[in-house]
Design an enzyme around this catalytic site. Sequence first.
Site, PDB file in Angstrom:
ATOM      1  N   CYS A   8       0.843  -1.202   0.000  1.00 28.98           N
ATOM      2  CA  CYS A   8       0.000   0.000   0.000  1.00 28.98           C
ATOM      3  C   CYS A   8       0.874   1.246   0.000  1.00 28.98           C
ATOM      4  O   CYS A   8       2.090   1.170   0.122  1.00 28.98           O
ATOM      5  CB  CYS A   8      -0.879   0.036   1.246  1.00 28.98           C
ATOM      6  SG  CYS A   8      -1.975  -1.372   1.371  1.00 28.98           S
ATOM      7  N   GLY A  34      -0.718   0.382  -4.945  1.00 33.69           N
ATOM      8  CA  GLY A  34      -2.000  -0.238  -4.640  1.00 33.69           C
ATOM      9  C   GLY A  34      -3.060   0.278  -5.579  1.00 33.69           C
ATOM     10  O   GLY A  34      -3.227   1.491  -5.719  1.00 33.69           O
ATOM     11  N   ASN A 108       0.414   1.262   5.814  1.00 36.77           N
ATOM     12  CA  ASN A 108       1.116   0.424   4.837  1.00 36.77           C
ATOM     13  C   ASN A 108       1.910  -0.633   5.607  1.00 36.77           C
ATOM     14  O   ASN A 108       2.785  -0.277   6.386  1.00 36.77           O
ATOM     15  CB  ASN A 108       2.056   1.303   3.996  1.00 36.77           C
ATOM     16  CG  ASN A 108       2.926   0.508   3.030  1.00 36.77           C
ATOM     17  OD1 ASN A 108       3.945   1.000   2.579  1.00 36.77           O
ATOM     18  ND2 ASN A 108       2.544  -0.708   2.703  1.00 36.77           N
ATOM     19  N   GLY A 109       1.579  -1.904   5.393  1.00 38.09           N
ATOM     20  CA  GLY A 109       2.278  -2.990   6.090  1.00 38.09           C
ATOM     21  C   GLY A 109       1.290  -4.013   6.590  1.00 38.09           C
ATOM     22  O   GLY A 109       0.113  -3.983   6.219  1.00 38.09           O
ATOM     23  N   TYR A 250      11.793  -4.328  -6.605  1.00 40.93           N
ATOM     24  CA  TYR A 250      10.593  -4.426  -7.426  1.00 40.93           C
ATOM     25  C   TYR A 250       9.517  -3.381  -7.151  1.00 40.93           C
ATOM     26  O   TYR A 250       8.978  -2.788  -8.070  1.00 40.93           O
ATOM     27  CB  TYR A 250      10.009  -5.838  -7.259  1.00 40.93           C
ATOM     28  CG  TYR A 250       8.704  -6.069  -7.961  1.00 40.93           C
ATOM     29  CD1 TYR A 250       8.635  -6.174  -9.343  1.00 40.93           C
ATOM     30  CD2 TYR A 250       7.521  -6.193  -7.236  1.00 40.93           C
ATOM     31  CE1 TYR A 250       7.416  -6.392  -9.987  1.00 40.93           C
ATOM     32  CE2 TYR A 250       6.307  -6.410  -7.875  1.00 40.93           C
ATOM     33  CZ  TYR A 250       6.265  -6.511  -9.243  1.00 40.93           C
ATOM     34  OH  TYR A 250       5.077  -6.725  -9.873  1.00 40.93           O
TER      35      TYR A 250
END
Length: 470
Positions: A8, A34, A108-109, A250
């Site tokens: 995210c 996201g 985020n996580g 990535y």
Amino acid sequence: MTGPKHSCGVVGMSAAHDVVNHIHKALNIIQHRGQESAGIAAYRNGVITTVKNSGLVNVALTKESMAGLSGESGIGHVRYSQLVTKGVVNAQPISLETTHGSIAIAHNGDITNFEELKKKYLAQGWSFSTDSDSEILALLFSKNMSQTDDPIRALRMMMSEVDGAYSLTVMVNERVFGVRDPYGFRPLCLGELEEGYILVSESAALDSMKGTFIRDIMPGEIIEIMPDRFKSYPLSTNHPKAHCMFEWVYFARPDSIIDGKEVYDVRKRVGMILARESPANADIVMPVPDSGRAHALGFSIGSGLQYEEGFMKNRFVERTFILPDQKQRERAVSMKMNPIRSTVKDRRVVIVDDSIVRGTTLKKLVKILRDAGAKEVHVRVGCPPVIAPCYYGVDMRTRDQFIANSYSVSEIRDIIGADSLAYISIDGLVEAIDFPENDLCLACVNSKYPTNIPGEKHRFQSTLRTDFAQ
Ligand code: SF4
């Protein structure tokens, strides 16, 4: 193309003027993190208003849906769902009205002890309205606020209860905070715009908004941003770090700088090291567009082989990962990637990709190259074999989805139909990222988890809980 899905992205901003358009712009720039839902929460006149919907930023947050949304403080979120059911119910930011004011959180996580905490607090009569692990952060923070009425203490108390990965933007009425977990799994940085201060997952957003990158939020740090200044509350003790290596390999945009290392540079070094570790007797090197581009350029520099573009990508074909079955995904790859015949015909080609999870897309690409007349196809991969699940916010959940768990390198080479296949080594990857190995999370390639995950090996004892007790 062939890598895992993203996690995210979060944004937070405080300014003297309305921040909603800035947050919308920043979310657009970090859209790659996201694509399932997007949301913005903004504070004005004693109220936090939240707009969130399914879809890409420009679909979820239209002029119409955002009518009336304004404020000098705000946070935003783009989401790819991991553990939980998809849908707008789990979209973020999560906002709560409490006796001590309005609260909103964007996360985020992944919280690794979420189930344990949920069980504990369900037993105490709490109710949960989503199945997102992020909700526990909002509820714990709210509980702590009611006890302390101090956002910094309330955040520290929350951090002492949760384990795992979290880069957060948090709003308590008009006050905006950024928080990064003590391991620093996911990125979060601070920047300055003409109008105020901004927190965002990736620094690339600042460049596009004509802002100035100030610095990364330090692992374990809480930072408060105001229209004309910011205030830092760093972690007072040494804590092990575990920056996610996949951010550089990535996830992140190549033009972002994460923890002082430019993503593009790291990817280029990965390619150079790959060329040193696993050279190929070939005529040209080409990327799997777009994510393998910097890796391929590095391979070209390292090997002396000419760099060529061998695939033309149709950007308007539906994204392959959202297609429901493998056959449809493979068909979409053919529509999406067209070979440039003059580049590959009668040539020995090295194709460089960022990572292999299932290997199905790469198999298709090798066939496309052979059908276009390539004499030989050698595959080089910028990430060591992925063999273990991620519990920290990346959609790689079960071991059986990783081709490297079921087959040896030579078997995978045969499955994808390549003449040779080689991955960068773990040592090579660490050298390319240029961090001490112990400061990185490499769990999905070495099975050593930075935090305590039941049933998995962990590389050091978490000191999280005791560090934060206040
Ligand atoms: S397990 Fe892999 S993807 Fe997950 S945080 Fe660690 S390095 Fe990143």
